[in-house]
Design a protein around this motif. Structure first.
Motif, PDB file in Angstrom:
ATOM      1  N   ARG A 263      39.740  46.943  41.402  1.00 56.83           N
ATOM      2  CA  ARG A 263      40.652  46.690  42.504  1.00 56.83           C
ATOM      3  C   ARG A 263      42.041  46.414  41.947  1.00 56.83           C
ATOM      4  NH1 ARG A 263      37.098  42.666  46.419  1.00 56.83           N
ATOM      5  NH2 ARG A 263      35.214  43.964  46.494  1.00 56.83           N
ATOM      6  N   PRO A 264      43.086  46.716  42.712  1.00 59.97           N
ATOM      7  CA  PRO A 264      44.442  46.430  42.235  1.00 59.97           C
ATOM      8  C   PRO A 264      44.609  44.935  41.951  1.00 59.97           C
ATOM      9  CG  PRO A 264      44.500  47.867  44.145  1.00 59.97           C
ATOM     10  CD  PRO A 264      43.092  47.410  44.020  1.00 59.97           C
ATOM     11  N   GLY A 265      45.106  44.656  40.777  1.00 63.53           N
ATOM     12  CA  GLY A 265      45.369  43.268  40.408  1.00 63.53           C
ATOM     13  C   GLY A 265      44.179  42.512  39.869  1.00 63.53           C
ATOM     14  N   SER A 266      43.008  43.119  39.802  1.00 68.81           N
ATOM     15  CA  SER A 266      41.838  42.416  39.267  1.00 68.81           C
ATOM     16  C   SER A 266      40.904  43.417  38.620  1.00 68.81           C
ATOM     17  CB  SER A 266      41.100  41.657  40.371  1.00 68.81           C
ATOM     18  OG  SER A 266      40.507  42.557  41.273  1.00 68.81           O
ATOM     19  N   ARG A 267      40.059  42.895  37.752  1.00 73.79           N
ATOM     20  CA  ARG A 267      39.059  43.721  37.093  1.00 73.79           C
ATOM     21  C   ARG A 267      37.678  43.253  37.531  1.00 73.79           C
ATOM     22  NH1 ARG A 267      40.418  42.963  30.887  1.00 73.79           N
ATOM     23  NH2 ARG A 267      40.183  40.814  31.622  1.00 73.79           N
ATOM     24  N   SER A 268      36.769  44.196  37.639  1.00 72.62           N
ATOM     25  CA  SER A 268      35.420  43.831  38.070  1.00 72.62           C
ATOM     26  C   SER A 268      34.761  42.887  37.080  1.00 72.62           C
ATOM     27  CB  SER A 268      34.572  45.094  38.246  1.00 72.62           C
ATOM     28  OG  SER A 268      34.528  45.831  37.037  1.00 72.62           O
ATOM     29  N   THR A 269      35.082  43.001  35.787  1.00 70.82           N
ATOM     30  CA  THR A 269      34.441  42.135  34.795  1.00 70.82           C
ATOM     31  C   THR A 269      34.867  40.679  34.941  1.00 70.82           C
ATOM     32  OG1 THR A 269      36.187  42.769  33.242  1.00 70.82           O
ATOM     33  CG2 THR A 269      34.102  43.946  33.090  1.00 70.82           C
ATOM     34  N   ASP A 270      36.005  40.410  35.611  1.00 65.43           N
ATOM     35  CA  ASP A 270      36.407  39.028  35.834  1.00 65.43           C
ATOM     36  C   ASP A 270      35.416  38.287  36.728  1.00 65.43           C
ATOM     37  OD1 ASP A 270      38.665  39.436  34.334  1.00 65.43           O
ATOM     38  OD2 ASP A 270      39.926  39.945  36.047  1.00 65.43           O
ATOM     39  N   LEU A 271      34.619  39.016  37.482  1.00 68.41           N
ATOM     40  CA  LEU A 271      33.748  38.392  38.461  1.00 68.41           C
ATOM     41  C   LEU A 271      32.636  37.568  37.826  1.00 68.41           C
ATOM     42  CD1 LEU A 271      33.392  41.309  41.036  1.00 68.41           C
ATOM     43  CD2 LEU A 271      34.942  39.363  41.108  1.00 68.41           C
ATOM     44  N   ILE A 272      32.286  37.823  36.577  1.00 64.21           N
ATOM     45  CA  ILE A 272      31.237  37.018  35.938  1.00 64.21           C
ATOM     46  C   ILE A 272      31.834  35.929  35.065  1.00 64.21           C
ATOM     47  CG2 ILE A 272      29.461  38.779  36.039  1.00 64.21           C
ATOM     48  CD1 ILE A 272      30.023  39.440  33.160  1.00 64.21           C
ATOM     49  N   GLY A 273      33.083  35.599  35.282  1.00 61.99           N
ATOM     50  CA  GLY A 273      33.682  34.463  34.615  1.00 61.99           C
ATOM     51  C   GLY A 273      34.215  34.799  33.238  1.00 61.99           C
ATOM     52  N   ALA A 274      34.338  33.737  32.421  1.00 61.27           N
ATOM     53  CA  ALA A 274      34.949  33.912  31.110  1.00 61.27           C
ATOM     54  C   ALA A 274      34.177  34.904  30.257  1.00 61.27           C
ATOM     55  CB  ALA A 274      35.043  32.560  30.394  1.00 61.27           C
ATOM     56  N   GLN A 586      36.253  33.352  43.928  1.00 55.11           N
ATOM     57  CA  GLN A 586      34.989  33.156  44.630  1.00 55.11           C
ATOM     58  C   GLN A 586      34.882  34.113  45.817  1.00 55.11           C
ATOM     59  OE1 GLN A 586      33.098  31.535  42.538  1.00 55.11           O
ATOM     60  NE2 GLN A 586      32.578  29.684  43.706  1.00 55.11           N
ATOM     61  N   ALA A 587      35.967  34.301  46.543  1.00 52.72           N
ATOM     62  CA  ALA A 587      35.961  35.225  47.682  1.00 52.72           C
ATOM     63  C   ALA A 587      35.670  36.645  47.221  1.00 52.72           C
ATOM     64  CB  ALA A 587      37.304  35.163  48.413  1.00 52.72           C
ATOM     65  N   GLU A 588      36.239  37.037  46.060  1.00 53.13           N
ATOM     66  CA  GLU A 588      35.961  38.380  45.530  1.00 53.13           C
ATOM     67  C   GLU A 588      34.495  38.527  45.159  1.00 53.13           C
ATOM     68  OE1 GLU A 588      38.458  40.443  42.750  1.00 53.13           O
ATOM     69  OE2 GLU A 588      40.104  39.041  43.104  1.00 53.13           O
ATOM     70  N   ARG A 589      33.925  37.493  44.580  1.00 52.56           N
ATOM     71  CA  ARG A 589      32.506  37.563  44.210  1.00 52.56           C
ATOM     72  C   ARG A 589      31.619  37.706  45.447  1.00 52.56           C
ATOM     73  NH1 ARG A 589      33.133  32.539  39.972  1.00 52.56           N
ATOM     74  NH2 ARG A 589      33.688  33.779  38.126  1.00 52.56           N
ATOM     75  N   ILE A 590      31.917  36.946  46.485  1.00 54.30           N
ATOM     76  CA  ILE A 590      31.112  37.029  47.706  1.00 54.30           C
ATOM     77  C   ILE A 590      31.257  38.401  48.348  1.00 54.30           C
ATOM     78  CG2 ILE A 590      30.712  36.021  49.978  1.00 54.30           C
ATOM     79  CD1 ILE A 590      31.801  33.366  48.836  1.00 54.30           C
ATOM     80  N   GLY A 591      32.485  38.938  48.344  1.00 55.07           N
ATOM     81  CA  GLY A 591      32.674  40.285  48.883  1.00 55.07           C
ATOM     82  C   GLY A 591      31.912  41.325  48.084  1.00 55.07           C
ATOM     83  N   ALA A 592      31.911  41.171  46.759  1.00 53.50           N
ATOM     84  CA  ALA A 592      31.150  42.105  45.916  1.00 53.50           C
ATOM     85  C   ALA A 592      29.663  41.992  46.210  1.00 53.50           C
ATOM     86  CB  ALA A 592      31.433  41.822  44.441  1.00 53.50           C
ATOM     87  N   LEU A 593      29.172  40.765  46.415  1.00 51.58           N
ATOM     88  CA  LEU A 593      27.767  40.591  46.757  1.00 51.58           C
ATOM     89  C   LEU A 593      27.427  41.276  48.071  1.00 51.58           C
ATOM     90  CD1 LEU A 593      27.227  36.858  45.721  1.00 51.58           C
ATOM     91  CD2 LEU A 593      25.978  38.819  44.815  1.00 51.58           C
ATOM     92  N   ALA A 594      28.310  41.140  49.061  1.00 46.98           N
ATOM     93  CA  ALA A 594      28.062  41.786  50.348  1.00 46.98           C
ATOM     94  C   ALA A 594      27.955  43.296  50.188  1.00 46.98           C
ATOM     95  CB  ALA A 594      29.174  41.422  51.333  1.00 46.98           C
ATOM     96  N   ALA A 595      28.835  43.885  49.362  1.00 45.46           N
ATOM     97  CA  ALA A 595      28.790  45.334  49.153  1.00 45.46           C
ATOM     98  C   ALA A 595      27.522  45.754  48.424  1.00 45.46           C
ATOM     99  CB  ALA A 595      30.025  45.779  48.376  1.00 45.46           C
TER     100      ALA A 595
END
Length: 614
Positions: A263-274, A586-595
């Motif tokens: 997504r613009p401005g973020s990477r999917s790998t950021d979703l699992i934290g450090a 956290q909102a991005e993670r929940i949205g990814a879970l929904a998808a």
């Protein structure tokens, strides 16, 4: 063969011909056989009761690498001490209660068979050895239970003597620290290269094929072997020990990239934290560790600590139902053989019970125990014929140890080759049994009727074990094992969603077990894709709970409700939870879970597909 490869292209033709007839494997067989004979001689000199235990111990604990040999030796020594202690406790408490003793023995063998089944490598052998040592000691002289302590001491002494001889022999051929380090560095580089190639294909938008799970999953055992063989490598070896967890995070980041578009401005790998944010650099770190190891250097001198929990459980996947089936089978076989022994009053029935127990617990963790138990029986039958023939022909002419050694040398070489070469399917049974049939003692004893009775009873016990692997309980098909792996994968996601914080596994353990389950499921492409999606769902739930456990469990309940019953309602609570999230990540993670949940294919998955029985 290995001996031919050792010759240079300019070597004389005579040496090449000699290498063809006398390869390195034959030289190793001679070395190990001579070591076994030396161990038997020392046991005779020390007047131990059963010197052949020392000879077989040498062959049993001498493996392809010195590291594996050391680990097996440590497990063999520790498990023998535990088994002898349990045997003495059982005899002390149930010597006059036959039924209680049988039930206690069957329970112990069942428990240790189950423990062996859920472990791997030398841990599996260690638990098996704890199991079969008990009947060997407790049933060795059932007419004289007071002798169990002396028998236990004699077995411990003989086993430790064999281990000492094997170690002394291995020292002469053991590779040094540089050679061990270079070998491990090559394995680290190969695993890192496989992961990097897979990730690079994902970045190019190609279909990368299956993940290199096997290359990563074997690194943990290889690192443990290396640290056992050369403990000096523990100093500054944190990067080496962390190579497998780091590469598992690389694979997890690749799955995120494949399933969730950037997504613009973020990477999917950021979703699992450090761990996810630095996953792209983990391959480079493993390569640096490998290059330093190859050059003989490490990062710092801090010693890698020993992890005590590895003595009790491993971080890999295990099948609890499979372990239960194996434990039940062993307990039933032991009870059946003991019942036959007591009904018939056969004086050699203890041998049948001992060998039925030994084969059941020893082969339960193998890939195909039904076929291997039959091969074990055939190999033991060959050993019985060879052992009795040699014992009652050549070994009756003189009491010279030189003659005994001359007879034992080719027999021990056959046992070594059969133990080491996977193509020799009857080798394990032959090597395990032939020393007991020859029964080298000081002095030798001869009673053909007793020997025949003993061999017949022990072969009967092996036959019962072979039948048990086919009928008690019915054999499990490969499809059932894959279905159980799917069930465990679903259960791990449920645990990440609903379990209390104390029971939530660390990320590395979750990934290790999850990738192990994916390796079992991976024969079916459609099921593998669903399994990967489930693995990522659990990963995101763990990341949510690590940041805020209360919010993570609230999201987890909503995710599990959608997973277990997609028709629960038209409204999706995950979108509302994403809107109320406290942090943008956290909102991005929940949205990814929904998808991920909405696109999940539930066909064929227990607890998710209503058409499949859970």
């Amino acid at each position: 063969m290995a001996g031919e490869a050792a010759l240079s292209e300019g070597a004389p033709g005579l040496l090449q011909r000699l290498a063809a007839w006398w390869p390195r494997e034959a030289a190793e067989a001679v070395r190990i056989a001579l070591t076994a004979i030396a161990a038997i001689w020392l046991a005779m000199w020390l007047e131990l009761a059963l010197p052949h235990w020392a000879g077989w111990t040498v062959i049993s604990v001498t493996l392809a690498t010195r590291a594996a040999s050391l680990r097996k030796s440590l497990w063999r020594a520790g498990s023998t001490l535990v088994g002898v202690t349990v045997a003495m406790v059982l005899v002390a408490n149930f010597a006059q209660a036959t039924l209680a003793f049988d039930l206690a023995l069957a329970l112990w063998m069942g428990l240790l068979t189950a423990a062996s089944s859920v472990e791997s490598g030398q841990r599996a052998y260690g638990f098996a050895s704890m199991g079969f040592t008990v009947p060997i000691i407790a049933l060795a002289d059932v007419q004289n239970p007071e002798a169990v302590f002396q028998i236990g001491v004699d077995r411990c002494s003989t086993i430790l003597l064999g281990i000492g001889c094997a170690y002394a022999s291995n020292v002469f051929v053991a590779p040094g620290v540089p050679a061990v380090g270079r070998a491990l560095a090559g394995r680290l580089e190969a695993a890192a290269e496989a992961c990097d190639a897979w990730i690079a294909a994902l970045r190019r938008g190609e279909r990368p094929g299956p993940m290199p799970i096997a290359a990563v999953m074997t690194l943990g055992e290889e690192v443990t072997d290396t640290f056992t063989e050369q403990p000096s490598l523990r100093s500054g070896g944190r990067g080496i020990r962390n190579a497998a967890p780091r590469l598992r995070r690389v694979l997890a980041a690749g799955l995120l990239r494949a399933l969730l578009p950037e997504r613009p401005g973020s990477r999917s790998t950021d979703l699992i934290g450090a761990g996810g944010a630095i996953a792209v650099r983990q391959v480079g770190r493993v390569r640096v560790s490998a290059r330093l190891l190859r050059a003989g250097g490490r990062v710092g001198r801090r010693r890698v600590p020993f992890r005590p929990h590895l003595l009790l459980w491993n971080d890999l996947d295990w099948d609890g139902w499979h372990a239960f089936d194996n434990g039940l089978r062993t307990a039933a076989a032991v009870l059946l053989v003991n019942g036959f022994w007591y009904v018939t009053g056969w004086s050699h029935g203890a041998g049948a019970a001992t060998w039925a127990s030994l084969v059941c617990v020893l082969l339960a963790a193998h890939a195909d125990p039904r076929a291997e138990s039959r091969a074990f029986l055939v190999g033991a039958l060959l050993a019985g014929v060879v052992g009795l023939t040699l014992r009652y022909t050549l070994l009756t002419t003189t009491g010279s140890f030189a003659l005994l050694a001359a007879v034992l040398l080719p027999v021990a070489m056959l046992a070594v080759v059969g133990r080491a070469d996977k193509r020799a399917i009857y080798g394990i049974g032959f090597g395990f049994f032939v020393f007991g049939v020859l029964d080298p003692k000081n002095p030798m004893t001869y009673d053909l009727a007793d020997s025949l009775n003993t061999v017949l009873a022990e072969l009967l016990g092996m036959a019962v074990a072979a039948i048990a692997f086919s009928a008690l309980p019915p054999p499990v098909s490969a499809a059932t094992l894959r279905l159980r792996a799917r069930r465990r994968l679903v259960r791990s996601v449920r645990g990440a969603a609903l379990d209390p914080a104390l029971l939530v596994p660390p990320l590395d353990r979750y990934l290790a077990r999850g990738f192990g389950r994916l390796a079992l499921v991976g024969t079916d492409a459609e099921a593998a894709r669903t399994g990967e999606r489930l693995l990522v769902i659990g990963l995101l739930l763990l990341a949510l709970r690590e940041t805020d456990d209360r919010e993570g469990r609230r999201v987890g309940r909503a995710v599990w409700a959608r997973l277990s019953d997609p028709r629960s309602g038209a409204a999706d609570p995950l979108h509302d939870l994403a809107d109320r999230a406290t942090l943008p990540l956290q909102a991005e993670r929940i949205g990814a879970l929904a998808a991920l949940v909405s696109d999940l294919d539930r066909a064929g998955w227990p607890n998710l597909d209503p058409g499949v029985r859970a």
